[in-house]
Design a protein around this motif. Structure first.
Motif, PDB file in Angstrom:
ATOM      1  N   GLY A   1       0.810  -1.212   0.000  1.00 35.62           N
ATOM      2  CA  GLY A   1       0.000   0.000   0.000  1.00 35.62           C
ATOM      3  C   GLY A   1       0.842   1.260   0.000  1.00 35.62           C
ATOM      4  N   CYS A   2       2.174   1.104  -0.116  1.00 42.31           N
ATOM      5  CA  CYS A   2       3.080   2.254  -0.216  1.00 42.31           C
ATOM      6  C   CYS A   2       3.269   2.631  -1.682  1.00 42.31           C
ATOM      7  N   CYS A   3       3.699   3.861  -1.906  1.00 39.06           N
ATOM      8  CA  CYS A   3       3.916   4.341  -3.275  1.00 39.06           C
ATOM      9  C   CYS A   3       5.399   4.433  -3.593  1.00 39.06           C
ATOM     10  N   CYS A   4       5.750   4.063  -4.801  1.00 40.08           N
ATOM     11  CA  CYS A   4       7.146   4.142  -5.239  1.00 40.08           C
ATOM     12  C   CYS A   4       7.247   4.982  -6.495  1.00 40.08           C
ATOM     13  N   LEU A   5       8.474   5.295  -6.834  1.00 37.48           N
ATOM     14  CA  LEU A   5       8.798   6.003  -8.071  1.00 37.48           C
ATOM     15  C   LEU A   5       9.767   5.102  -8.814  1.00 37.48           C
ATOM     16  N   GLN A   6       9.370   4.614  -9.975  1.00 38.82           N
ATOM     17  CA  GLN A   6      10.225   3.666 -10.691  1.00 38.82           C
ATOM     18  C   GLN A   6      10.529   4.153 -12.089  1.00 38.82           C
ATOM     19  N   MET A   7      11.629   3.666 -12.638  1.00 40.91           N
ATOM     20  CA  MET A   7      11.989   4.013 -14.013  1.00 40.91           C
ATOM     21  C   MET A   7      12.393   2.754 -14.748  1.00 40.91           C
ATOM     22  N   THR A   8      12.079   2.714 -16.028  1.00 38.23           N
ATOM     23  CA  THR A   8      12.489   1.594 -16.873  1.00 38.23           C
ATOM     24  C   THR A   8      13.236   2.148 -18.080  1.00 38.23           C
ATOM     25  N   PHE A   9      14.350   1.504 -18.429  1.00 32.70           N
ATOM     26  CA  PHE A   9      15.123   1.939 -19.601  1.00 32.70           C
ATOM     27  C   PHE A   9      15.262   0.791 -20.580  1.00 32.70           C
ATOM     28  N   GLN A  10      15.177   1.113 -21.839  1.00 28.28           N
ATOM     29  CA  GLN A  10      15.467   0.103 -22.862  1.00 28.28           C
ATOM     30  C   GLN A  10      16.942   0.203 -23.231  1.00 28.28           C
ATOM     31  N   ALA A  11      17.601  -0.925 -23.252  1.00 28.43           N
ATOM     32  CA  ALA A  11      19.014  -0.954 -23.633  1.00 28.43           C
ATOM     33  C   ALA A  11      19.118  -1.292 -25.119  1.00 28.43           C
ATOM     34  N   CYS A  12      20.307  -1.059 -25.685  1.00 29.68           N
ATOM     35  CA  CYS A  12      20.433  -1.303 -27.126  1.00 29.68           C
ATOM     36  C   CYS A  12      20.524  -2.790 -27.429  1.00 29.68           C
ATOM     37  N   CYS A  13      20.924  -3.568 -26.419  1.00 30.55           N
ATOM     38  CA  CYS A  13      21.097  -5.006 -26.633  1.00 30.55           C
ATOM     39  C   CYS A  13      21.194  -5.661 -25.252  1.00 30.55           C
ATOM     40  N   ILE A  14      21.206  -6.971 -25.221  1.00 33.03           N
ATOM     41  CA  ILE A  14      21.205  -7.666 -23.936  1.00 33.03           C
ATOM     42  C   ILE A  14      22.464  -7.345 -23.124  1.00 33.03           C
ATOM     43  N   LYS A  15      23.579  -7.168 -23.816  1.00 28.29           N
ATOM     44  CA  LYS A  15      24.832  -6.899 -23.099  1.00 28.29           C
ATOM     45  C   LYS A  15      24.750  -5.566 -22.350  1.00 28.29           C
ATOM     46  N   GLU A  16      24.219  -4.571 -23.036  1.00 25.67           N
ATOM     47  CA  GLU A  16      24.089  -3.269 -22.393  1.00 25.67           C
ATOM     48  C   GLU A  16      23.087  -3.344 -21.239  1.00 25.67           C
ATOM     49  N   ALA A  17      22.031  -4.135 -21.404  1.00 22.13           N
ATOM     50  CA  ALA A  17      21.044  -4.291 -20.330  1.00 22.13           C
ATOM     51  C   ALA A  17      21.696  -4.915 -19.098  1.00 22.13           C
ATOM     52  N   ARG A  18      22.533  -5.896 -19.318  1.00 22.68           N
ATOM     53  CA  ARG A  18      23.220  -6.544 -18.183  1.00 22.68           C
ATOM     54  C   ARG A  18      24.187  -5.577 -17.526  1.00 22.68           C
ATOM     55  N   THR A  19      24.858  -4.767 -18.335  1.00 25.57           N
ATOM     56  CA  THR A  19      25.773  -3.767 -17.785  1.00 25.57           C
ATOM     57  C   THR A  19      25.011  -2.755 -16.930  1.00 25.57           C
ATOM     58  N   LEU A  20      23.900  -2.252 -17.473  1.00 30.95           N
ATOM     59  CA  LEU A  20      23.132  -1.251 -16.724  1.00 30.95           C
ATOM     60  C   LEU A  20      22.552  -1.829 -15.443  1.00 30.95           C
ATOM     61  N   TYR A  21      22.068  -3.059 -15.518  1.00 31.85           N
ATOM     62  CA  TYR A  21      21.534  -3.741 -14.351  1.00 31.85           C
ATOM     63  C   TYR A  21      22.597  -3.758 -13.245  1.00 31.85           C
ATOM     64  N   ASP A  22      23.787  -4.127 -13.618  1.00 29.08           N
ATOM     65  CA  ASP A  22      24.862  -4.215 -12.632  1.00 29.08           C
ATOM     66  C   ASP A  22      25.304  -2.850 -12.129  1.00 29.08           C
ATOM     67  N   GLN A  23      25.518  -1.932 -13.051  1.00 28.15           N
ATOM     68  CA  GLN A  23      26.055  -0.627 -12.649  1.00 28.15           C
ATOM     69  C   GLN A  23      25.062   0.142 -11.781  1.00 28.15           C
ATOM     70  N   LEU A  24      23.775  -0.084 -11.991  1.00 27.00           N
ATOM     71  CA  LEU A  24      22.784   0.626 -11.180  1.00 27.00           C
ATOM     72  C   LEU A  24      22.567  -0.047  -9.827  1.00 27.00           C
ATOM     73  N   THR A  25      22.933  -1.313  -9.727  1.00 28.91           N
ATOM     74  CA  THR A  25      22.714  -2.034  -8.464  1.00 28.91           C
ATOM     75  C   THR A  25      23.363  -1.339  -7.255  1.00 28.91           C
ATOM     76  N   PRO A  26      24.638  -0.942  -7.333  1.00 31.04           N
ATOM     77  CA  PRO A  26      25.225  -0.255  -6.166  1.00 31.04           C
ATOM     78  C   PRO A  26      24.619   1.122  -5.916  1.00 31.04           C
ATOM     79  N   LEU A  27      23.913   1.664  -6.918  1.00 34.28           N
ATOM     80  CA  LEU A  27      23.315   2.983  -6.731  1.00 34.28           C
ATOM     81  C   LEU A  27      21.949   2.897  -6.040  1.00 34.28           C
ATOM     82  N   CYS A  28      21.377   1.689  -5.963  1.00 34.61           N
ATOM     83  CA  CYS A  28      20.046   1.537  -5.358  1.00 34.61           C
ATOM     84  C   CYS A  28      19.984   2.054  -3.917  1.00 34.61           C
ATOM     85  N   PRO A  29      20.869   1.572  -3.030  1.00 33.43           N
ATOM     86  CA  PRO A  29      20.777   2.082  -1.659  1.00 33.43           C
ATOM     87  C   PRO A  29      21.032   3.586  -1.563  1.00 33.43           C
TER      88      PRO A  29
END
Lengths: 255, 644
Positions: free
Chosen positions: B249-277
């Motif tokens: 019942g809480c509200c969040c603010l989320q963003m989704t990005f399209q990557a150019c290819c699977i490799k870039e998606a995996r890179t972004l997934y990883d690079q953004l992970t330490p930025l989450c906290p």
């Protein structure tokens, strides 16, 4: 690091190569445009072992492409260029354009923005003379779009009205991006001209900075070359908001 | 909040028996899709934000604010517009968990031009006005992460009573009418999570001990229908919550990005992970739960507990006899695995994954990390299954895969392209709490999207051992974490692809590659040690073609974030905390009364609308300062056709 240039040389061309992923620059992110150029030239000169083309009068230094983007696919790229002139002489602009295409090894450049030498009394006639050179490149389909930087609104409107190929870009300093003169805002809107920001200082590479690059011993100061023109090029991946390369080409003159 | 499949929900017993069926077919579906789309390349940047809203009803005579259970009516009207003109609507509306919540996204994704950053806020405003117009005179659409008195007596309108002995929640505090009824998914999830767990969910958040807060702080649960289950679960000195609604019942603010290819998606997934906290601490906006000031600033652990369907065996409280795994985290938690090759050596947390599934994926040519990732998601049982969707054609459908994927609510989500669509590989960034104003929300969204561009342009590396990211997640939620905590963060983020740096590639896993930094140092930089995320963005922007209005707007956004990070202005959580503690009716007993709640929300809405100026929260970045526009300038549009 002082860099030893033979005394006979009167013109020095330095091409930094792609500096986008230079660790030194990343760690100093946020420095101003002048500091960045100085840093890039220093890195380039410190890495460069010996000139690859040397005759009596001119020397060309090109930094190795030290940094490689590991792009595996064919990317849709476009290159934008800004030319900084310290003098509004036609020969100087022509020299910069000739070197631009030689160094970049590209057939077509997407856009060229001209930062001409701003005197209080910059005449429309002088500007139109420079402009006609850019128009020539557009006619030859070497450049797609042309524009100017830091221009007085009236002069810009005159340029627009008196040129054959119209400027489609005008750049103003980032510091005034929230307070753009209304006349300029309206004119660019009405004529579908891109009003863009830059964060370059008025004098992009002052003599004091070149002194820093070439060593600042007082007795050598008179030998320190002067900036004639500088080019900054930026290659972007289309529609992805990603930079693919960035570099500087500088022409220095020693009297 | 994920896949909304229509149909007749199965009972928990039926669902449970089909758990392996869903898993098996989910994996087959993933394999088919993965092999078809692995080589998909050249997608442009598209991105979008998701904002969740709470509908609040004010009673100005009695000075109360309640959540208004009218989302179903409002959505029916909003969705009608979409149905009539699906390609041209400027907003899309979806149901959320609460019957008082709605979720809004832009009608179309944004594209790869800098000018797109300047239309985010205008679209957020449009959305807010669009939904607000449908509300009654004393009803307001608000972007608050948590309704402060959620779960207090009579917190809903119409008023309803909790039913501790029957219904999906069986909560002492939350009536089931607070759950969105327009779709069966939400009640079904609630029931199944509770039944799978074998008892009510139990969330205990430490109370903020003020001068007059009783010590120990204990509530009389028996008088409101508490049974042994609740009495055992509630901890002293904690705010106890017992239902999924407290989290979802809480509200969040989320963003989704399209990557150019699977490799870039995996890179972004990883690079953004330490930025989450880091972004969680920076956007902290929920210091009050169930009418009490707590000692945390964020919703994260509350949501995590609210959907914790693990059995006692899986939680390690009893020896494993009937269950397969001891599982260290709830379905809603931080990611435990990096996906890129660069990230592999930083995966230092033992991963629980289904070995049979892993082997199946491996033998079908899925690489080690991706196989682990999927086999890790698939340790979970389905908690919501619909009769019509049990049998599917695995060569074309993805519902079973999505069933498990969309009920793994982690800080990041790696999203394969939907079958038969023009959409590419995507990554979703999920830690941020929603802010009070469109200006702030746009600022956060633009900041994160800009960071992705910076990471890709300069090939930056933010990776630290994933165990350190987990440590940061728990630090990030503490009271005033943005100001007082130090977070593990990588020091040398420069690309390691240069010829000189390659020499040192083996030393990049050294302890020396990361250190503890404050949010201020991470965002604004630390001289001689770390450049700072905002200076990096400035460097990037100076190399891009940015129109004046967009640059002006982005500067306002970055100023806001920079000042939040430096503590010059408050995070939303600190501001709420301060408002409560300075309120004349506050008795220094941690209680956020109806009156305080009313004033807090009225003030929040005043700030949102610009009626009340609040430099403490927004600095001098007055809302009107951004130059946000509804459309991209024609001059820019003419030159580039990057609009999706």
């Amino acid at each position: 690091m002082p860099y030893d240039i033979p005394k006979t040389v009167s013109k020095i061309y330095i091409h930094t190569g792609n500096v986008l992923n230079a660790n030194e620059l990343t760690q100093k992110a946020g420095q101003n445009a002048t500091e960045e150029v100085v840093e890039c030239l220093s890195i380039c000169l410190s890495k460069y072992p010996s000139p690859f083309a040397l005759n009596e009068k001119t020397v060309h230094l090109k930094c190795d492409e030290c940094y490689n983007n590991d792009n595996e696919e064919d990317l849709a790229l476009k290159t934008s260029v800004k030319i900084f002139l310290t003098t509004n002489e036609v020969d100087v602009l022509e020299d910069s354009l000739k070197n631009l295409f030689k160094e970049l090894n590209e057939e077509v450049v997407d856009s060229v923005i001209l930062a001409f030498n701003h005197g209080k009394d910059t005449l429309l006639a002088d500007l139109l003379t420079l402009w006609s050179i850019l128009e020539g490149y557009v006619n030859k389909q070497k450049i797609t779009r042309i524009g100017v930087s830091d221009i007085d609104t009236d002069l810009f409107i005159s340029l627009y009205n008196n040129s054959i190929i119209k400027p489609t870009i005008v750049q103003i300093n980032l510091n005034s991006c929230c307070v753009v003169p209304e006349a300029l805002q309206e004119f660019t809107k009405d004529n579908e001209i891109q009003l863009l920001t830059h964060s370059d200082s008025k004098e992009i590479l002052p003599q004091s900075c070149l002194a820093e690059v070439f060593g600042d011993q007082t007795e050598l100061k008179q030998k320190i070359p002067k900036l004639e023109w500088m080019i900054r090029y930026l290659t972007h991946v289309k529609c992805r908001g990603v930079l693919a390369s960035k570099g500087y080409i500088v022409c220095l003159k020693r009297s | 909040m994920g896949l909304l499949t229509e149909g007749q929900p199965l009972s928990w017993d039926e669902t449970k028996q089909l758990a392996d069926h869903v898993r098996q077919h989910g994996i087959d579906q993933f394999l088919n899709l993965y092999h078809q789309l692995l080589d998909r390349k050249g997608d442009v940047l598209k991105w979008g934000d998701e904002v969740e809203y709470i509908i609040v009803k004010f009673d100005h005579i009695n000075k109360t604010a309640k959540v208004r259970l009218c989302a179903q009516d409002i959505l029916a009207q909003l969705n009608e517009k979409e149905a009539n003109d699906p390609h041209n609507v400027k907003s899309l509306w979806r149901p959320e968990y609460g019957a008082y919540m709605i979720e809004g996204t832009p009608g179309k994704p944004y594209g790869g031009l800098l000018a797109h950053f300047n239309i985010v806020e205008a679209n957020m405003r449009y959305r807010r006005e669009e939904a607000q117009q449908l509300l009654g005179p004393d009803e307001v659409l608000m972007t608050i992460t948590n309704f402060p008195r959620l779960g207090c007596p009579e917190f809903t309108w119409p008023v309803d009573q909790p039913t501790p002995k029957i219904g999906p929640s069986r909560s002492l505090f939350i009536p089931d009418s607070a759950i969105y009824k327009g779709h069966p998914r939400f009640s079904t999830l609630t029931r199944n999570i509770r039944q799978r767990r074998g008892e009510r969910v139990a969330i205990n958040i430490p109370i903020f001990k003020d001068e007059n807060t009783p010590s120990p702080f204990e509530e009389d649960l028996i008088s409101i229908g508490g049974d042994t289950d609740s009495l055992n679960a509630a901890l002293p000195d904690h705010v106890y919550m017992d239902a999924m609604a407290f989290g979802m019942g809480c509200c969040c603010l989320q963003m989704t990005f399209q990557a150019c290819c699977i490799k870039e998606a995996r890179t972004l997934y990883d690079q953004l992970t330490p930025l989450c906290p880091i972004l969680l601490a920076l956007t902290a906006a929920s210091p009050v739960f169930r009418g009490y000031l707590t000692d945390v600033d964020c919703r994260w652990n509350v949501i995590s507990g609210s959907v914790d369907c693990r059995t006692r065996q899986e939680r390690g409280l009893e020896p494993l006899t009937t269950d397969k795994f001891v599982i260290p985290k709830s379905r809603y938690d931080s990611t435990t695995l990096y996906l890129s090759s660069q990230g592999e050596k930083f995966n230092d947390v033992p991963l629980v994954y289904d070995e049979t599934i892993y082997n199946k994926l491996k033998s079908a040519d899925i690489d080690h990390q991706m196989a682990q990732h999927v086999a890790h998601l698939f340790i979970r049982d389905t908690v919501s299954l619909f009769n019509e969707k049990v049998h599917q054609d695995d060569t074309v459908e993805m519902d079973h895969f999505e069933n498990i994927q969309s009920t793994n609510w982690q800080t990041m989500r790696f999203k394969p392209p939907p079958p038969k669509s023009t959409i590419g590989w995507r990554v979703e960034f999920r830690p941020c709490e929603v802010q009070l104003t469109d200006f702030e929300n746009a600022a956060i969204v633009c900041f994160v999207v800009l960071l992705t561009r910076v990471i890709l342009s300069y090939q930056l590396n933010f990776l630290i051992p994933i165990s350190k990211v987990d440590e940061n997640m728990s630090k990030a939620q503490k009271r005033s974490a943005a100001l007082t905590e130090k977070f593990w963060f990588r020091k040398n983020i420069a690309a390691s692809t240069s010829k000189t740096a390659n020499v040192n590639v083996n030393s990049s896993n050294d302890d020396a590659s990361y250190t503890q930094m404050s949010i201020n140092e991470i965002i604004n930089g630390k001289t001689g040690e770390f450049p700072g995320l905002i200076p990096l963005i400035h460097s990037y922007l100076s190399s891009m073609e940015v129109d004046t209005d967009t640059h002006c707007t982005i500067q306002q956004y970055l100023k806001l974030i920079s000042r939040r990070a430096s503590g010059q202005i408050d995070t939303t959580a600190s501001w709420i905390r301060r408002f409560v503690q300075d309120h004349p009716a506050y008795k220094r007993d941690s209680v956020v009364s109806d009156e305080i709640n009313y004033d807090l929300l009225m003030t929040a809405d005043g700030i949102r609308s610009g009626r009340i100026s609040c430099p403490r929260l927004l600095g001098d970045c007055l809302l009107a300062n951004s130059k946000t526009k509804e459309t991209i300038p024609p001059a820019v549009q003419k030159v580039y056709s990057c609009t999706p």
